[in-house]
Design a protein around this motif. Sequence first.
Motif, mmCIF file in Angstrom:
data_model
loop_
_atom_site.group_PDB
_atom_site.id
_atom_site.type_symbol
_atom_site.label_atom_id
_atom_site.label_comp_id
_atom_site.label_asym_id
_atom_site.label_seq_id
_atom_site.Cartn_x
_atom_site.Cartn_y
_atom_site.Cartn_z
ATOM 1 N N GLN A 71 0.824 -1.207 0.000
ATOM 2 C CA GLN A 71 0.000 0.000 0.000
ATOM 3 C C GLN A 71 0.860 1.261 0.000
ATOM 4 O O GLN A 71 0.500 2.259 -0.650
ATOM 5 C CB GLN A 71 -0.937 -0.013 1.220
ATOM 6 C CG GLN A 71 -1.987 -1.110 1.179
ATOM 7 C CD GLN A 71 -2.851 -1.037 -0.071
ATOM 8 O OE1 GLN A 71 -3.254 0.053 -0.509
ATOM 9 N NE2 GLN A 71 -3.132 -2.182 -0.667
ATOM 10 N N TYR A 72 1.972 1.219 0.694
ATOM 11 C CA TYR A 72 2.878 2.378 0.686
ATOM 12 C C TYR A 72 3.402 2.629 -0.727
ATOM 13 O O TYR A 72 3.493 3.780 -1.180
ATOM 14 C CB TYR A 72 4.045 2.140 1.655
ATOM 15 C CG TYR A 72 4.985 3.307 1.783
ATOM 16 C CD1 TYR A 72 4.806 4.262 2.780
ATOM 17 C CD2 TYR A 72 6.058 3.476 0.907
ATOM 18 C CE1 TYR A 72 5.663 5.348 2.905
ATOM 19 C CE2 TYR A 72 6.910 4.562 1.015
ATOM 20 C CZ TYR A 72 6.715 5.487 2.012
ATOM 21 O OH TYR A 72 7.562 6.565 2.121
ATOM 22 N N ALA A 73 3.742 1.550 -1.424
ATOM 23 C CA ALA A 73 4.243 1.696 -2.796
ATOM 24 C C ALA A 73 3.162 2.256 -3.714
ATOM 25 O O ALA A 73 3.441 3.097 -4.579
ATOM 26 C CB ALA A 73 4.746 0.356 -3.318
ATOM 27 N N ASN B 276 5.024 5.332 -5.178
ATOM 28 C CA ASN B 276 5.866 4.983 -6.324
ATOM 29 C C ASN B 276 5.656 5.987 -7.461
ATOM 30 O O ASN B 276 4.534 6.191 -7.925
ATOM 31 C CB ASN B 276 5.530 3.567 -6.808
ATOM 32 C CG ASN B 276 6.454 3.102 -7.918
ATOM 33 O OD1 ASN B 276 6.228 3.381 -9.090
ATOM 34 N ND2 ASN B 276 7.517 2.406 -7.554
ATOM 35 N N ARG B 277 6.729 6.613 -7.905
ATOM 36 C CA ARG B 277 6.609 7.706 -8.878
ATOM 37 C C ARG B 277 6.116 7.219 -10.233
ATOM 38 O O ARG B 277 5.300 7.890 -10.878
ATOM 39 C CB ARG B 277 7.969 8.409 -9.015
ATOM 40 C CG ARG B 277 8.386 9.157 -7.756
ATOM 41 C CD ARG B 277 9.697 9.888 -7.962
ATOM 42 N NE ARG B 277 10.081 10.629 -6.756
ATOM 43 C CZ ARG B 277 11.198 11.347 -6.648
ATOM 44 N NH1 ARG B 277 12.030 11.420 -7.672
ATOM 45 N NH2 ARG B 277 11.459 11.980 -5.516
ATOM 46 N N ARG C 230 1.655 7.197 -14.214
ATOM 47 C CA ARG C 230 0.662 6.463 -15.012
ATOM 48 C C ARG C 230 -0.770 6.850 -14.615
ATOM 49 O O ARG C 230 -1.648 6.959 -15.475
ATOM 50 C CB ARG C 230 0.873 4.957 -14.823
ATOM 51 C CG ARG C 230 2.066 4.404 -15.603
ATOM 52 C CD ARG C 230 2.345 2.960 -15.224
ATOM 53 N NE ARG C 230 3.248 2.319 -16.159
ATOM 54 C CZ ARG C 230 4.568 2.440 -16.128
ATOM 55 N NH1 ARG C 230 5.135 3.220 -15.207
ATOM 56 N NH2 ARG C 230 5.326 1.817 -17.016
ATOM 57 N N GLU C 231 -1.009 7.025 -13.333
ATOM 58 C CA GLU C 231 -2.344 7.444 -12.895
ATOM 59 C C GLU C 231 -2.666 8.844 -13.392
ATOM 60 O O GLU C 231 -3.815 9.141 -13.740
ATOM 61 C CB GLU C 231 -2.424 7.377 -11.371
ATOM 62 C CG GLU C 231 -2.410 5.952 -10.820
ATOM 63 C CD GLU C 231 -2.406 5.919 -9.313
ATOM 64 O OE1 GLU C 231 -2.094 6.966 -8.703
ATOM 65 O OE2 GLU C 231 -2.716 4.855 -8.744
ATOM 66 N N LYS C 232 -1.664 9.718 -13.433
ATOM 67 C CA LYS C 232 -1.882 11.067 -13.957
ATOM 68 C C LYS C 232 -2.214 11.019 -15.437
ATOM 69 O O LYS C 232 -3.115 11.735 -15.913
ATOM 70 C CB LYS C 232 -0.630 11.919 -13.717
ATOM 71 C CG LYS C 232 -0.782 13.374 -14.139
ATOM 72 C CD LYS C 232 -1.823 14.093 -13.332
ATOM 73 C CE LYS C 232 -1.899 15.554 -13.696
ATOM 74 N NZ LYS C 232 -2.950 16.283 -12.944
ATOM 75 N N ASN C 233 -1.511 10.187 -16.187
ATOM 76 C CA ASN C 233 -1.812 10.048 -17.617
ATOM 77 C C ASN C 233 -3.223 9.511 -17.829
ATOM 78 O O ASN C 233 -3.899 9.874 -18.805
ATOM 79 C CB ASN C 233 -0.790 9.124 -18.272
ATOM 80 C CG ASN C 233 0.597 9.736 -18.319
ATOM 81 O OD1 ASN C 233 0.748 10.960 -18.295
ATOM 82 N ND2 ASN C 233 1.626 8.913 -18.382
ATOM 83 N N SER C 234 -3.669 8.643 -16.941
ATOM 84 C CA SER C 234 -5.033 8.114 -17.050
ATOM 85 C C SER C 234 -6.072 9.214 -16.867
ATOM 86 O O SER C 234 -7.096 9.232 -17.554
ATOM 87 C CB SER C 234 -5.246 7.015 -15.998
ATOM 88 O OG SER C 234 -6.561 6.517 -16.052
ATOM 89 N N LYS D 26 13.288 -0.861 -0.733
ATOM 90 C CA LYS D 26 13.037 0.580 -0.665
ATOM 91 C C LYS D 26 12.873 1.184 -2.055
ATOM 92 O O LYS D 26 12.054 2.082 -2.260
ATOM 93 C CB LYS D 26 14.187 1.277 0.067
ATOM 94 C CG LYS D 26 14.206 1.066 1.567
ATOM 95 C CD LYS D 26 15.359 1.841 2.209
ATOM 96 C CE LYS D 26 15.363 1.680 3.717
ATOM 97 N NZ LYS D 26 16.458 2.449 4.342
ATOM 98 N N VAL D 27 13.651 0.681 -3.013
ATOM 99 C CA VAL D 27 13.557 1.207 -4.377
ATOM 100 C C VAL D 27 12.164 0.963 -4.943
ATOM 101 O O VAL D 27 11.534 1.859 -5.517
ATOM 102 C CB VAL D 27 14.642 0.572 -5.270
ATOM 103 C CG1 VAL D 27 14.387 0.897 -6.739
ATOM 104 C CG2 VAL D 27 16.020 1.069 -4.867
ATOM 105 N N TRP D 28 11.667 -0.266 -4.794
ATOM 106 C CA TRP D 28 10.345 -0.582 -5.337
ATOM 107 C C TRP D 28 9.236 0.159 -4.594
ATOM 108 O O TRP D 28 8.216 0.521 -5.183
ATOM 109 C CB TRP D 28 10.091 -2.089 -5.275
ATOM 110 C CG TRP D 28 10.850 -2.857 -6.299
ATOM 111 C CD1 TRP D 28 11.883 -3.719 -6.092
ATOM 112 C CD2 TRP D 28 10.650 -2.817 -7.713
ATOM 113 N NE1 TRP D 28 12.349 -4.218 -7.281
ATOM 114 C CE2 TRP D 28 11.599 -3.685 -8.300
ATOM 115 C CE3 TRP D 28 9.772 -2.137 -8.545
ATOM 116 C CZ2 TRP D 28 11.685 -3.890 -9.664
ATOM 117 C CZ3 TRP D 28 9.851 -2.345 -9.918
ATOM 118 C CH2 TRP D 28 10.799 -3.205 -10.465
ATOM 119 N N MET D 29 9.441 0.395 -3.310
ATOM 120 C CA MET D 29 8.437 1.104 -2.513
ATOM 121 C C MET D 29 8.529 2.617 -2.658
ATOM 122 O O MET D 29 7.628 3.329 -2.231
ATOM 123 C CB MET D 29 8.590 0.744 -1.034
ATOM 124 C CG MET D 29 8.234 -0.673 -0.670
ATOM 125 S SD MET D 29 8.592 -1.031 1.072
ATOM 126 C CE MET D 29 7.632 0.240 1.903
#
Length: 326
Positions: free
Chosen positions: A31-33, A37-38, A43-47, A223-226
Motif C-alpha cells: 500500500q505504501y508503494a 511509487n513515482r 501512469r495514474e496522472k496520464n489516465s 526501498k527502491v520498489w516502494m
Amino acid sequence: MKKTIIGIFAILIMHITNAQEKTMSLDSCIQYAFQHNRDLLIREKNSSIDEDNIRAGKYQLLPDITINGGADYYWKIPVQLFPAEILGGQAGQFIPVKLGRPYIGNYSVEADWDLINMSKWKDIKLALLQKQLAKGDVEAYKRELEKNIRLSYYNVALAKKKKATADSLYASYVIVDSLIGQKFNEGVTDKITRNQSKSLLSQEKRMAQAATTDLSIALLNLKVWMSYPFNMELAIDPEKSLPDYSFAPFDAAATPEYELKQLTTESEKQNWQKAKAAWIPKLSLQSGYSKTGFGDDLSFISNDAWYPRGYEGLTLSVPLAGLYTL
C-alpha cells in the motif's frame, strides 16, 4: 543532571516508538508503494488526462458558432465603368461609378454543424479505448509492482534469517574459540588445533559480515520498489505476513500485462478504423446571419442603415484522394 537524564530517557522512548511505528507488514509495504511509487503516480496522472481527451472529442460533435465583426476604411474606393448608353449617353463611352463608401462595417454570426462525420465518432471511440488502455497500464504496473515488492520482501525476510543464523554461529564459535584458547594455554591442545580454531572463527566472521551486507542490499532493493526514503530505517515483520506458498495452474489471463496487450490490440484496430473513416463522405449544415453598413465617416455605426443578409445550406464532402490518411 536529573533533567538531562529525563531528556535522554524521553528521546530513547521516542526512538523506540518510531521504530515500532515503522515496522511494516507485506500489505502495508504494498500500500505504501501504491501511494508513493513515482512511476505508478505518473501512469495514474496520464489516465486522468485521457478523461480530458474524451471530453474534447464529445465537444467536436457540437456545432461551431463564430461571431465576427469589423470595420474597414477604403482610402481608395474601387471604380467600375458602366456603358454611358444606360444613362442616355453616347454609344462607346463609359461612366465611372464608385463602388462603396470610404467606411464599411459588418458583423455576423455563423454556425457550422457536422451532421455526418464518422471521423469524429471514431475519435471518441479511440479516446475511450485509450482511457481503458491507460487504466490497464496502471493495473498492469500495480500487479508488476506488487510482484516485485513481494519478491523483495521475501528476500529481506530470508536475508534476516540468514543474518540471524550467521550471527548466532559466529557468537557460538567465539565461545568455542575462547575455550580452545584456554585449553591451549593450559597445554591441553596443540598449536595446530589453535590455528584451525582461529581460521574457523575468521571464516564465521566473514560469513556474518556477508549476511549483513546481503540484508542491506535486500532492504535497499525493497526501498527502491516502494519509493521509500533511503535515509529512513525500514523494519519488517515477516513472521506475521509470510503466507503459505502454493502453486497455481498457469492462466494467461492472470499475467500482469495480458489485459494491457489486449487493449493495445483493440486500440490499433480502432486507429485503422479511424483512418478508413476519412474516406466516408461528410455532410454538414451551415447557417449565417450578417449586417453591413457604410458611410462617409464613422458616424454610420450609430445609424439604422444596416443591411441584413442570412443564409442556410448543406455541404456534402466526398474525399476522392488522400492516401496519406492511411
